[in-house]
Design an enzyme around this catalytic site. Structure first.
Site, short mmCIF file in Angstrom:
data_model
loop_
_atom_site.label_atom_id
_atom_site.label_comp_id
_atom_site.label_asym_id
_atom_site.label_seq_id
_atom_site.Cartn_x
_atom_site.Cartn_y
_atom_site.Cartn_z
N ALA A 1 30.33 33.01 9.82
CA ALA A 1 30.36 34.09 8.81
C ALA A 1 31.18 35.26 9.37
CB ALA A 1 28.95 34.53 8.41
N HIS B 1 34.42 40.53 14.03
CA HIS B 1 34.73 39.38 14.89
C HIS B 1 36.24 39.31 15.15
CE1 HIS B 1 30.92 37.76 12.93
NE2 HIS B 1 30.64 37.65 14.21
N GLN C 1 17.41 31.19 18.39
CA GLN C 1 17.27 32.65 18.43
C GLN C 1 16.69 33.22 17.13
OE1 GLN C 1 21.68 33.14 19.03
NE2 GLN C 1 21.38 35.00 17.81
O1 PAF Z 1 25.76 37.94 18.33
C1 PAF Z 1 25.70 36.78 17.88
O2 PAF Z 1 26.35 36.43 16.89
C2 PAF Z 1 24.81 35.77 18.58
O3 PAF Z 1 23.64 36.35 19.03
C3 PAF Z 1 25.54 35.03 19.72
C4 PAF Z 1 25.92 35.96 20.85
C5 PAF Z 1 26.79 34.36 19.17
C6 PAF Z 1 24.63 33.94 20.29
O4 PAF Z 1 24.28 33.00 19.32
#
Ligand code: PAF
Length: 281
Positions: A32, A37, A61
């Site tokens: 996404a 990013h 997570q």
């Molecule tokens: O920040 C994120 O998008 C996530 O926590 C990461 C660092 C890609 C780990 O899945």
């Protein structure tokens, strides 16, 4: 830009890169992708010969299965955005079974950094982040890894893990990218209606106002919480004014060299959980 799906292929490719003395940057993401990013990828492209962008929605997570279910998945658009960044970019897009062939039983604990704020409200979240990020560091062995400062606490936890596990790489924190309203860019913003987006813009507005108050830590805290909670559709989950390095609460401005306010706010009907922060010093 090309895509690699397996750890074996990724390692083979990067072994060849390193044999040719090419430096490697890593941008870990959960997909996404947005302009925030893209700014990490462009920075990595500038500073390294090869950039690996991992796109992996890491289940370990997410403490709330509904949050994982509604997390946006936009792989085609993600690949287009990576193409537009230029440079030698590898998208690493593994399946869950590739990253977790067996349950990951490792337990990471870095208090108070991982036990306060997101750690307190999302039990197990940072353990899952450390599980996946440590795997990525092991497979990619990057020279530099790029993380957005929007997830301020995440960077602090990852720094502790890097020191603990003695990874030989540089963590590069990158500034928050905001839209024209001041809202911090986040994959979750795509879940907001236009009205909720307008509401969410109040978060950064109020954080910025709190800097110029010149009030005590307590009064600054209360100003942020009370002002945001008075706006229908917003509800502050926590606002902690902390030592910017250890993340322990401060009660006086001169208690720490760096002082940061970290906030999480529920926005709208769903509601969507949004995080942000502001530097006081
Ligand atoms: O920040 C994120 O998008 C996530 O926590 C990461 C660092 C890609 C780990 O899945």
């Amino acid at each position: 830009m090309h895509t690699i799906n397996t750890i074996l292929d990724l390692r083979r490719h990067l072994d060849m890169c390193r044999a040719a003395e090419r430096t490697v940057g890593l941008v870990p993401t959960m997909g996404a992708l947005h302009e925030g990013h893209a700014s990490l990828v462009r920075r990595s492209v500038k500073e390294n010969d090869v950039t690996v962008v991992s796109i992996f929605l890491n289940p370990t997570q997410f403490n709330d299965p509904k949050d994982l279910e509604r997390y946006p998945r936009t792989l085609e658009a993600d690949c287009r955005l990576l193409e537009s960044c230029g440079g030698d970019v590898v998208a690493f897009v593994p399946r869950v079974s590739e990253m977790y062939p067996d349950p990951d039983l490792r337990h990471f604990s870095y208090p108070p950094t991982d036990s306060v704020m997101e750690g307190a409200f999302r039990p197990g979240h940072f353990n899952g982040v450390c599980q996946i990020v440590s795997k990525l560091f092991t497979y990619v062995m990057p020279d530099r890894a790029y993380f957005g400062e929007k997830d301020y606490q995440q960077i602090a936890v990852i720094r502790r893990m890097v020191a603990d596990l003695e990874f030989r790489l540089q963590i590069v924190p990158c500034p928050v990218v905001r839209d024209e309203s001041g809202l911090a860019m986040s994959s979750r913003n795509s879940l907001l209606t236009p009205e909720e987006r307008a509401l969410a813009a109040n978060i950064y507005r109020v954080l910025k106002e709190s800097i110029v108050l010149g009030a005590t830590v307590r009064d600054t805290h209360d100003y942020v919480v009370n002002t945001l909670n008075a706006i229908p559709g917003l509800e502050v989950q926590y606002y902690n004014i902390v030592d910017g390095d250890s993340l322990a609460d401060v009660s006086e401005w001169d208690e720490a060299e760096h002082v940061v306010g970290c906030i999480t706010v529920y926005c709208g009907a769903t509601p969507i959980r949004l995080i942000d922060h502001i530097r006081y010093k």
